[in-house]
Scaffold this motif. Structure first.
Motif, PDB file in Angstrom:
ATOM      1  N   TYR A 299      -3.112   2.286   3.129  1.00 28.31           N
ATOM      2  CA  TYR A 299      -3.776   1.194   3.867  1.00 28.31           C
ATOM      3  C   TYR A 299      -3.997   1.598   5.320  1.00 28.31           C
ATOM      4  O   TYR A 299      -5.087   1.381   5.881  1.00 28.31           O
TER       5      TYR A 299
ATOM      6  N   PHE B 236     -12.414  -2.225   2.202  1.00 29.12           N
ATOM      7  CA  PHE B 236     -11.666  -2.942   1.169  1.00 29.12           C
ATOM      8  C   PHE B 236     -11.980  -2.390  -0.221  1.00 29.12           C
ATOM      9  O   PHE B 236     -11.070  -2.118  -1.023  1.00 29.12           O
ATOM     10  N   LEU B 237     -13.263  -2.206  -0.515  1.00 24.13           N
ATOM     11  CA  LEU B 237     -13.665  -1.712  -1.841  1.00 24.13           C
ATOM     12  C   LEU B 237     -13.137  -0.301  -2.093  1.00 24.13           C
ATOM     13  O   LEU B 237     -12.664   0.011  -3.201  1.00 24.13           O
TER      14      LEU B 237
ATOM     15  N   TYR C 292      -9.336  -0.573  -2.661  1.00 24.01           N
ATOM     16  CA  TYR C 292      -9.040  -1.301  -3.897  1.00 24.01           C
ATOM     17  C   TYR C 292      -9.280  -0.423  -5.125  1.00 24.01           C
ATOM     18  O   TYR C 292      -8.439  -0.359  -6.041  1.00 24.01           O
ATOM     19  N   PHE C 293     -10.406   0.269  -5.150  1.00 20.75           N
ATOM     20  CA  PHE C 293     -10.749   1.051  -6.344  1.00 20.75           C
ATOM     21  C   PHE C 293     -10.107   2.440  -6.355  1.00 20.75           C
ATOM     22  O   PHE C 293     -10.097   3.106  -7.399  1.00 20.75           O
TER      23      PHE C 293
ATOM     24  N   ALA D 220      -6.926   2.674  -5.582  1.00 22.75           N
ATOM     25  CA  ALA D 220      -5.502   2.367  -5.746  1.00 22.75           C
ATOM     26  C   ALA D 220      -4.892   3.098  -6.937  1.00 22.75           C
ATOM     27  O   ALA D 220      -3.802   3.687  -6.833  1.00 22.75           O
TER      28      ALA D 220
ATOM     29  N   THR E 239      -0.715  -1.735  -7.757  1.00 22.20           N
ATOM     30  CA  THR E 239      -0.767  -3.185  -7.531  1.00 22.20           C
ATOM     31  C   THR E 239      -0.586  -3.535  -6.063  1.00 22.20           C
ATOM     32  O   THR E 239      -1.351  -4.331  -5.501  1.00 22.20           O
TER      33      THR E 239
ATOM     34  N   LYS F 181      -3.592  -2.629  -3.953  1.00 26.52           N
ATOM     35  CA  LYS F 181      -4.699  -3.587  -4.117  1.00 26.52           C
ATOM     36  C   LYS F 181      -4.449  -4.856  -3.315  1.00 26.52           C
ATOM     37  O   LYS F 181      -5.374  -5.412  -2.709  1.00 26.52           O
ATOM     38  N   TYR F 182      -3.220  -5.320  -3.284  1.00 27.76           N
ATOM     39  CA  TYR F 182      -2.904  -6.531  -2.521  1.00 27.76           C
ATOM     40  C   TYR F 182      -3.128  -6.327  -1.022  1.00 27.76           C
ATOM     41  O   TYR F 182      -3.666  -7.202  -0.336  1.00 27.76           O
TER      42      TYR F 182
ATOM     43  N   SER G  47      -5.104  -4.265   0.427  1.00 30.52           N
ATOM     44  CA  SER G  47      -6.470  -3.870   0.770  1.00 30.52           C
ATOM     45  C   SER G  47      -7.304  -5.014   1.333  1.00 30.52           C
ATOM     46  O   SER G  47      -8.275  -4.783   2.066  1.00 30.52           O
ATOM     47  N   PHE G  48      -6.943  -6.270   1.041  1.00 26.97           N
ATOM     48  CA  PHE G  48      -7.722  -7.413   1.525  1.00 26.97           C
ATOM     49  C   PHE G  48      -7.743  -7.483   3.054  1.00 26.97           C
ATOM     50  O   PHE G  48      -8.700  -7.993   3.647  1.00 26.97           O
TER      51      PHE G  48
ATOM     52  N   SER H 120       4.658  -7.335  -3.463  1.00 29.20           N
ATOM     53  CA  SER H 120       3.215  -7.588  -3.554  1.00 29.20           C
ATOM     54  C   SER H 120       2.804  -8.724  -2.629  1.00 29.20           C
ATOM     55  O   SER H 120       1.795  -8.633  -1.913  1.00 29.20           O
TER      56      SER H 120
END
Length: 538
Positions: free
Chosen positions: A49, A99-100, A103-104, A106, A128, A131-132, A134-135, A194
Motif C-alpha cells: 500500500y 486503487f485498481l 486491488y487487482f 493483491a 484480503t 484489498k481492504y 487499497s480503498f 482486515s
C-alpha cells in the motif's frame, strides 16, 4: 529566513511528532488484541500500500509546494491557482487507478510473499488485507494536492493538523473495529486486521474534511494576493505547467517509495532466505513482523523531524535558488544539518540503549525483539538524513541525480539482502538497509557539494561536538540503567516505563545542560532560545 524556516519546520514537526506518537501508542492495545503471530499480517498489507501510494502521490505535496513557491516569489499567484483547479480531476483519476492497481495485484503479491505451508498466515489472508487497504488510495491524491498548495504559501499548519486528525480517526477505527471483532462478535484475528487496515480510508476522508475547512478559511488571503498581483490570469499553458510538475514529482515519488520499497525487498526475500538457513515459515514471519512493523514503528519516531525539515525546507531553498542567492542557500543547509543531527542522534541512540525497556512497554518481553530494535534504531539517523538531502537536490533542480542515487541505493539493498540475511539472520536485513541508505545519501552529498560548492568546516566541527556529547550522555544513561537493574528486576511494563523515564530524564538533562553551557544549542536555535537561556544564566 532562519526564524521562518524554524517556525515552519516546528509546526510540521509538532504535528508529525503527535501523529508518530499516536501511531506507536495504538500498536500497544492492537498488539494485545491480535497477538504477535498475526500482527505481521498488518504489515503485509501496508508495505505494498505504501509503495503504490508513494508512486501515485508522495511527490505531489513537495512538488506542488515547490511549484507554487517558485511562481509566488515571481509575483505570479495565478499560475499556482491554475495548477490546483486543473489538477483536481486528474488527482481523482490517479486515486482510482492506484486503487485498481493495488486491488487487482493483491493476489500476485500475496503469492510472491507466502510460499510455504508451515505458517498460520496464508496467501489468501495477505491478499484480503491488501484489498481492504487499497480503498485509501482513492482519497489520498486530492488530499496531497491541497497540502502541497498550502505549503507553497508557507502555511504549514493545515498539513500538520490534517495529518494529526487523519491519524486520530484511523486509530479510533482500528482499535474499536478490532475490539468489536475480537471481544463482541468473537471473530478471528485475521478479520480484525482486515478491519484495521480499512481504517486508512476513513482517516483519509477525515483529513480531506479538515483541509476543506482550511481552504475556506484561507481563501480570502489567497484571493487578496491574486488580486494584488495585478495578474489574475496565468499566461503559462497547462502543458508547460504539468511538464514542470512532472519533473518535480517523479523524483520525489521515488524518494517517498524508498523506505516501503526497502521493506518490500524484505517481504519478498526474507522468508525465503530464512528458510534456507533452517527457519520455519512461522518463525520467519514473526521475525519479519518485528523488523517491518513493531520495531520499525519505534525507529521511525526520530525520523519525523527529517520529514518536517524536508517539507519546510523546499519552498525556502527554491525561493533563494530562483533568486541566485547562494549564500542564503548554504546558510539554510548549515542550519538544517546541524539541528537535524542535534535532535536525531540522541533520540535514535537512546532508543537503541533502552531497547529492552521500549520493546517490553510497547509489546512484550522478547530477547529477539530487543536485539532487532537495538540494532535497527541507529539506522533512524540515515532515515532522517535521506529525505533532507533529496529535498536539497530537489530545491536546486537536480532531479535526475535523485533518481540515479535512489536506484543505486535500492540496488545495493537488493543485491546484499539475501546473502546478509543468510549470514546474520534479521541483522543481515538491517545491515543491507543501512548500506543501501549510505550509498544513496553519500551520492546525494557529493552532488550537493559539486553543485553548490558546499563545504562547511564549521558544520563538521559542530557535528563532531554533537557526537562527543552524545557518547558521554549515552555512557551516563547506560550507567544509570545498570544501577537500576542492580536494584530491581525489570520484567513488567510499569517497571520498564519507570526505567525509560528515569534514564531519559537523566540523558535529556545532561544533554541540555552541556549543550547550553557550551553555547551550542543557542547557536543552532537562534535568538528565541537565547532570550530564555540568558534568564537562567546560560
Amino acid at each position: 529566513m532562519a526564524s521562518n524556516l524554524l517556525k515552519g519546520t516546528m509546526i510540521l514537526t509538532v504535528g508529525l511528532l503527535l501523529s508518530r506518537i499516536l501511531g506507536v501508542l495504538y500498536i500497544i492495545p492492537f498488539y494485545q488484541l491480535v497477538g504477535e503471530e498475526y500482527i505481521g499480517l498488518y504489515q503485509y498489507a501496508y508495505v505494498p500500500y505504501s509503495i503504490v501510494l508513494a508512486v501515485a502521490v508522495s511527490g505531489i505535496p513537495i512538488a506542488v509546494s515547490k511549484f507554487v513557491s517558485k511562481y509566488n516569489t515571481l509575483g505570479d499567484y495565478a499560475t499556482g491557482r491554475k495548477l490546483v483547479k486543473s489538477s483536481m480531476l486528474l488527482m481523482v483519476v490517479t486515486g482510482v487507478l492506484g486503487f485498481l492497481v493495488l486491488y487487482f495485484l493483491a493476489e500476485p503479491i500475496a503469492h510472491s510473499v507466502i510460499k510455504g505451508k508451515d505458517t498460520s498466515i496464508t496467501a489468501q489472508d495477505v491478499a484480503t488485507v491488501i484489498k481492504y487497504v487499497s480503498f485509501a488510495v482513492i482519497v489520498v491524491p486530492v488530499m496531497s494536492l491541497i497540502r502541497g498548495f498550502f505549503q507553497g504559501y508557507q502555511h504549514m499548519t493545515p498539513t500538520a493538523v490534517s495529518q494529526l486528525i487523519e491519524q486520530i480517526v484511523r486509530i479510533l477505527f482500528v482499535l474499536s473495529g478490532a475490539f468489536l471483532v475480537m471481544k463482541v462478535f468473537n471473530g478471528t484475528e485475521k478479520t480484525a486486521v482486515s478491519f484495521a487496515v480499512f481504517a486508512a480510508f476513513l482517516g483519509a476522508i477525515a483529513s480531506l474534511v479538515v483541509l476543506y475547512w482550511y481552504w475556506q478559511k484561507l481563501k480570502p488571503e489567497f484571493n487578496g494576493l491574486l488580486e494584488g498581483s495585478g495578474n489574475a490570469i496565468s499566461n503559462i499553458s497547462l502543458k508547460n505547467i504539468y511538464k514542470e510538475i512532472l519533473v518535480y514529482t517523479v523524483p520525489f515519488a521515488l524518494v517517498g517509495v524508498i523506505n516501503p520499497l526497502f521493506q518490500f525487498v524484505d517481504m519478498i526475500t526474507f522468508n525465503r532466505a530464512m528458510a534456507m538457513i533452517g527457519f520455519s515459515g512461522k518463525e520467519s514471519g514473526i521475525y519479519l513482523g518485528m523488523l517491518n512493523l513493531t520495531t520499525h514503528k519505534l525507529v521511525m519516531i526520530p525520523v519525523m523531524l527529517a520529514t518536517g525539515f524536508s517539507m519546510a525546507l523546499i519552498p525556502y531553498i527554491t525561493s533563494y535558488y530562483a533568486k541566485q542567492d547562494f549564500g542564503q542557500v548554504r546558510k539554510s543547509l548549515d542550519q538544517t544539518f546541524q539541528i537535524l543531527l542535534f535532535l536525531t542522534v540522541p533520540a535514535a541512540m537512546g532508543i537503541s540503549v533502552l531497547a529492552n525497556e521500549f520493546y517490553l512497554v510497547f509489546y512484550q518481553q522478547s530477547e529477539t525483539g530487543t536485539a532487532v530494535l537495538a540494532h535497527y534504531a541507529p539506522v533512524a539517523i540515515l532515515f532522517a538524513l535521506y529525505p533532507v538531502t533529496t529535498a536539497i537536490l530537489q530545491g536546486i533542480d537536480r532531479q535526475k541525480l535523485i533518481i540515479l542515487n535512489l536506484l543505486l541505493g535500492i540496488l545495493t539493498k537488493l543485491v546484499l539482502n539475501t546473502p546478509l540475511i543468510k549470514a546474520f539472520e534479521t541483522d543481515g536485513a538491517i545491515m543491507a538497509t543501512a548500506l543501501g541508505y549510505i550509498v544513496a545519501i553519500g551520492l546525494n552529498m557529493l552532488a550537493i557539494r559539486k553543485t553548490l560548492h558546499y563545504k562547511s568546516p564549521m558544520v563538521i566541527r559542530r557535528i563532531f561536538l554533537i557526537v562527543i556529547v552524545n557518547v558521554v550522555m549515552l555512557s551516563l544513561v547506560l550507567l544509570s540503567k545498570w544501577g537500576i537493574e542492580k536494584m530491581f528486576v525489570i520484567d513488567h511494563k510499569l517497571e520498564a516505563l519507570v526505567v525509560i523515564f528515569v534514564c531519559a530524564s537523566i540523558g535529556v538533562a545532561f544533554y541540555g545542560y552541556v549543550t547550553l553551557r557550551l553555547g551550542l544549542a543557542q547557536k543552532l536555535f537562534g535568538e528565541r532560545l537565547t532570550k530564555y537561556t540568558k534568564k537562567i544564566g546560560f
